[in-house]
Design a protein around this motif. Structure first.
Motif, PDB file in Angstrom:
ATOM      1  N   ARG A 235       0.972  -1.232   0.100  1.00  0.00           N
ATOM      2  CA  ARG A 235       0.041   0.051  -0.117  1.00  0.00           C
ATOM      3  C   ARG A 235       0.901   1.263  -0.127  1.00  0.00           C
ATOM      4  O   ARG A 235       1.969   1.109   0.923  1.00  0.00           O
ATOM      5  CB  ARG A 235      -0.720   0.098   1.355  1.00  0.00           C
ATOM      6  CG  ARG A 235      -1.790   1.422   1.482  1.00  0.00           C
ATOM      7  CD  ARG A 235      -2.396   1.665   2.623  1.00  0.00           C
ATOM      8  NE  ARG A 235      -3.556   0.591   2.945  1.00  0.00           N
ATOM      9  CZ  ARG A 235      -4.010   0.081   3.864  1.00  0.00           C
ATOM     10  NH1 ARG A 235      -3.242   0.525   5.009  1.00  0.00           N
ATOM     11  NH2 ARG A 235      -5.081  -0.669   4.087  1.00  0.00           N
ATOM     12  N   ASP A 236       0.601   2.032  -1.064  1.00  0.00           N
ATOM     13  CA  ASP A 236       1.224   3.764  -0.886  1.00  0.00           C
ATOM     14  C   ASP A 236       0.015   4.525  -1.146  1.00  0.00           C
ATOM     15  O   ASP A 236      -0.518   4.626  -1.986  1.00  0.00           O
ATOM     16  CB  ASP A 236       2.154   3.480  -2.051  1.00  0.00           C
ATOM     17  CG  ASP A 236       3.314   4.727  -1.768  1.00  0.00           C
ATOM     18  OD1 ASP A 236       2.804   5.493  -0.926  1.00  0.00           O
ATOM     19  OD2 ASP A 236       4.286   4.673  -2.052  1.00  0.00           O
ATOM     20  N   GLU A 237      -0.191   5.466  -0.102  1.00  0.00           N
ATOM     21  CA  GLU A 237      -0.875   6.464  -0.051  1.00  0.00           C
ATOM     22  C   GLU A 237      -0.512   7.859  -0.481  1.00  0.00           C
ATOM     23  O   GLU A 237      -0.851   8.759  -0.467  1.00  0.00           O
ATOM     24  CB  GLU A 237      -1.537   6.464   1.198  1.00  0.00           C
ATOM     25  CG  GLU A 237      -2.615   5.307   1.457  1.00  0.00           C
ATOM     26  CD  GLU A 237      -3.666   5.626   2.630  1.00  0.00           C
ATOM     27  OE1 GLU A 237      -4.642   6.179   2.199  1.00  0.00           O
ATOM     28  OE2 GLU A 237      -3.352   5.210   3.855  1.00  0.00           O
ATOM     29  N   PHE A 238       0.953   7.910  -0.844  1.00  0.00           N
ATOM     30  CA  PHE A 238       1.672   8.914  -1.391  1.00  0.00           C
ATOM     31  C   PHE A 238       1.504  10.202  -0.386  1.00  0.00           C
ATOM     32  O   PHE A 238       1.144  11.235  -0.811  1.00  0.00           O
ATOM     33  CB  PHE A 238       1.165   9.167  -2.933  1.00  0.00           C
ATOM     34  CG  PHE A 238       1.491   8.005  -3.752  1.00  0.00           C
ATOM     35  CD1 PHE A 238       2.640   7.695  -4.125  1.00  0.00           C
ATOM     36  CD2 PHE A 238       0.390   7.300  -4.160  1.00  0.00           C
ATOM     37  CE1 PHE A 238       2.883   6.516  -4.883  1.00  0.00           C
ATOM     38  CE2 PHE A 238       0.505   6.125  -5.110  1.00  0.00           C
ATOM     39  CZ  PHE A 238       1.963   5.910  -5.346  1.00  0.00           C
ATOM     40  N   THR A 239       1.717   9.966   0.813  1.00  0.00           N
ATOM     41  CA  THR A 239       1.738  11.158   1.813  1.00  0.00           C
ATOM     42  C   THR A 239       3.326  11.698   1.621  1.00  0.00           C
ATOM     43  O   THR A 239       4.396  11.007   1.340  1.00  0.00           O
ATOM     44  CB  THR A 239       1.449  10.738   2.957  1.00  0.00           C
ATOM     45  OG1 THR A 239       2.204   9.611   3.556  1.00  0.00           O
ATOM     46  CG2 THR A 239       0.057   9.957   3.161  1.00  0.00           C
ATOM     47  N   GLY A 240       3.235  12.671   2.207  1.00  0.00           N
ATOM     48  CA  GLY A 240       4.474  13.418   2.641  1.00  0.00           C
ATOM     49  C   GLY A 240       4.937  14.269   1.165  1.00  0.00           C
ATOM     50  O   GLY A 240       4.081  14.646   0.345  1.00  0.00           O
ATOM     51  N   SER A 241       6.196  14.258   0.736  1.00  0.00           N
ATOM     52  CA  SER A 241       6.623  14.970  -0.304  1.00  0.00           C
ATOM     53  C   SER A 241       7.757  14.514  -1.263  1.00  0.00           C
ATOM     54  O   SER A 241       8.422  14.875  -2.100  1.00  0.00           O
ATOM     55  CB  SER A 241       7.364  16.555   0.173  1.00  0.00           C
ATOM     56  OG  SER A 241       8.438  16.262   0.769  1.00  0.00           O
ATOM     57  N   ALA A 242       7.869  12.923  -0.833  1.00  0.00           N
ATOM     58  CA  ALA A 242       9.065  12.290  -1.629  1.00  0.00           C
ATOM     59  C   ALA A 242       8.613  10.845  -2.023  1.00  0.00           C
ATOM     60  O   ALA A 242       7.431  10.348  -1.312  1.00  0.00           O
ATOM     61  CB  ALA A 242      10.272  12.155  -0.710  1.00  0.00           C
ATOM     62  N   LEU A 243       8.723  10.332  -3.180  1.00  0.00           N
ATOM     63  CA  LEU A 243       8.520   9.083  -3.569  1.00  0.00           C
ATOM     64  C   LEU A 243       9.018   8.083  -2.596  1.00  0.00           C
ATOM     65  O   LEU A 243       9.938   8.117  -2.099  1.00  0.00           O
ATOM     66  CB  LEU A 243       9.175   8.759  -4.749  1.00  0.00           C
ATOM     67  CG  LEU A 243       8.548   7.700  -5.657  1.00  0.00           C
ATOM     68  CD1 LEU A 243       6.812   7.989  -5.960  1.00  0.00           C
ATOM     69  CD2 LEU A 243       9.193   7.471  -7.099  1.00  0.00           C
ATOM     70  N   GLY A 244       8.245   6.961  -2.309  1.00  0.00           N
ATOM     71  CA  GLY A 244       8.664   6.041  -1.196  1.00  0.00           C
ATOM     72  C   GLY A 244       9.804   5.193  -1.854  1.00  0.00           C
ATOM     73  O   GLY A 244      10.133   5.206  -3.163  1.00  0.00           O
ATOM     74  N   SER A 245      10.445   4.460  -0.850  1.00  0.00           N
ATOM     75  CA  SER A 245      11.727   3.787  -1.369  1.00  0.00           C
ATOM     76  C   SER A 245      11.122   2.596  -2.124  1.00  0.00           C
ATOM     77  O   SER A 245      12.193   1.917  -2.814  1.00  0.00           O
ATOM     78  CB  SER A 245      12.345   3.199  -0.099  1.00  0.00           C
ATOM     79  OG  SER A 245      11.649   2.556   0.871  1.00  0.00           O
ATOM     80  N   SER A 246       9.949   2.041  -2.165  1.00  0.00           N
ATOM     81  CA  SER A 246       9.680   0.824  -3.043  1.00  0.00           C
ATOM     82  C   SER A 246       9.771   1.255  -4.456  1.00  0.00           C
ATOM     83  O   SER A 246       9.857   0.209  -5.400  1.00  0.00           O
ATOM     84  CB  SER A 246       8.177   0.271  -2.502  1.00  0.00           C
ATOM     85  OG  SER A 246       8.344  -0.100  -1.273  1.00  0.00           O
TER      86      SER A 246
END
Length: 411
Positions: free
Chosen positions: A163-174
């Motif tokens: 699951r990735d809800e794209f919170t914050g300001s950077a792309l997740g490490s996955s």
């Protein structure tokens, strides 16, 4: 039982036989069958009983893959989907959905059977903090007795494996960026993937097509046959994937997306096999490209939306699928547009079939090219050479596609 069953003992053999026939007609079928109606003949009841014996009714539950709306939203607010499949198909036949409430069943909603024998509902996954149980009844219709499915529980699907809800300001490490080079062999001589075309902002992933600031010279675009299309500015594309950081084999993959409006580029949510096996001659051995959804822009061919499967065979690569029929029927209102509201696009991938859906409504299914290999998700907004001329003025750049969340449930 009919009142004739309680008549005086001096009953004729023919009357007794009539009573038994009526009794059999009254008890055939499944729960939910209605009693005799005024004016209904014995023959009619017997015919309905015979038809009921040939009916089939199944109910399945999907994870939360329904969430249309204008704004970003938490995955906890998404709705599960309950889908009933009925045979024989009777278009417009009323089907009632029930939810277990204590020792009984509470009516939730009524819909009409589609021309494919489906009845679909978006429903809460939990009620008062607990998983819900549902069942559905197809009502008496055109000589068919009512028929009720076995119950299903929303707890069938556990928490998503990704699951990735794209919170914050950077792309997740996955996630990683793909194909950061101009690729004439892939029909993108004028475009390449770039981190500069990807951003996380406002609770969503923004994937873009922008002009390449490092190139001021024009790019000559050509078709696959080598014929000239024209000259265009070089472009950077948002193109990301999880690769081996997260893959899965069988289950449901879903993304809540809002597309760019214009043609000249296409937005995609798709799966590719983690390991490429060019020697494979079956999808079971080599995997498949599973294009869950592709959007080619407003006024594009076939209303702009399509789903495809590309898979290996003994005769070479095979393409299955195409434009989604009556695509606008899956919009939530008359004012809804694919570029003004988010919608959830998903695929249910089993050992026997792929089932494609928009907000839980089935759009297409196929039993061809079923991958037997781990696959990983990809999100992209790509500008292939053959579509550059569809943008119109290049002042229409940049174009943006937004992804609110991506989830995968492994079965």
């Amino acid at each position: 039982m009919p009142t004739s069953r309680r008549r005086r003992a001096a009953v004729s053999v023919s009357a007794l036989g009539l009573t038994l026939l009526v009794a059999l007609a009254g008890t055939a079928g499944t729960s939910g069958a209605s009693p005799s109606r005024p004016g209904e003949t014995v023959a009619t009841r017997a015919s309905a009983a015979a038809a009921a014996a040939k009916q089939k009714a199944t109910l399945s539950v999907l994870p939360p893959v329904s969430q249309a709306g204008k704004k970003t939203a938490s995955t906890t607010k998404a709705l599960s989907v309950v889908s009933g499949a009925f045979k024989p198909t009777k278009t417009s036949r009323p089907v009632v959905l029930y939810r277990r409430a204590g020792a009984g069943w509470q009516k939730v909603a009524t819909t009409k059977m589609t021309n494919r024998g489906l009845a679909e509902w978006s429903v809460p996954t939990k009620v008062k903090g607990k998983a819900a149980t549902y069942r559905a009844t197809a009502q008496r219709w055109q000589g068919l007795a009512a028929i009720t499915t076995k119950p299903v529980r929303t707890s069938q699907w556990s928490k998503p494996s990704f699951r990735d809800e794209f919170t914050g300001s950077a792309l997740g490490s996955s996630w990683s960026h793909r194909l950061g080079f101009y690729n004439p062999y892939g029909l993108r001589n004028c475009a390449k993937g770039s981190p500069d075309a990807v951003a996380v902002t406002g609770g969503a992933l923004q994937v873009s097509v922008i002009k390449d600031p490092a190139r001021s010279d024009p790019c000559t675009a050509k078709r696959a046959d080598g014929s000239l299309i024209g000259q265009f500015a070089y472009r950077l594309n948002g193109h990301i994937a999880t690769g081996s950081a997260h893959d899965f084999t069988y289950g449901v993959a879903a993304a809540r997306m809002k597309f760019q409006e214009l043609r000249g580029q296409h937005a995609s949510f798709w799966l590719q096999p983690t390991t490429l096996r060019p020697e494979a001659t079956t999808a079971k051995a080599g995997g498949a490209e599973i294009d869950i959804i592709e959007w080619f822009g407003a006024d594009g061919p076939g209303n702009g939306l399509a789903s495809f499967i590309y898979h290996p065979s003994t005769k070479g690569p095979v393409k299955v699928g195409g434009n989604i029929k009556r695509a606008t029927s899956y919009l939530s209102s008359k004012s809804d547009r694919w570029w003004t509201q988010y919608h959830v696009f998903s695929v249910e991938w089993t050992r026997k079939a792929y089932v494609f859906r928009i907000d839980g409504h089935e759009t297409w299914r196929t039993t061809e090219g079923i991958s037997g290999q781990p696959q990983y998700p990809i999100v992209s907004l790509l500008s292939s050479d053959y579509e550059l001329d569809d943008l119109g003025k290049e002042t229409n750049l940049p174009q943006h596609m937004y992804v609110d969340w991506v989830q995968i449930w492994q079965s």
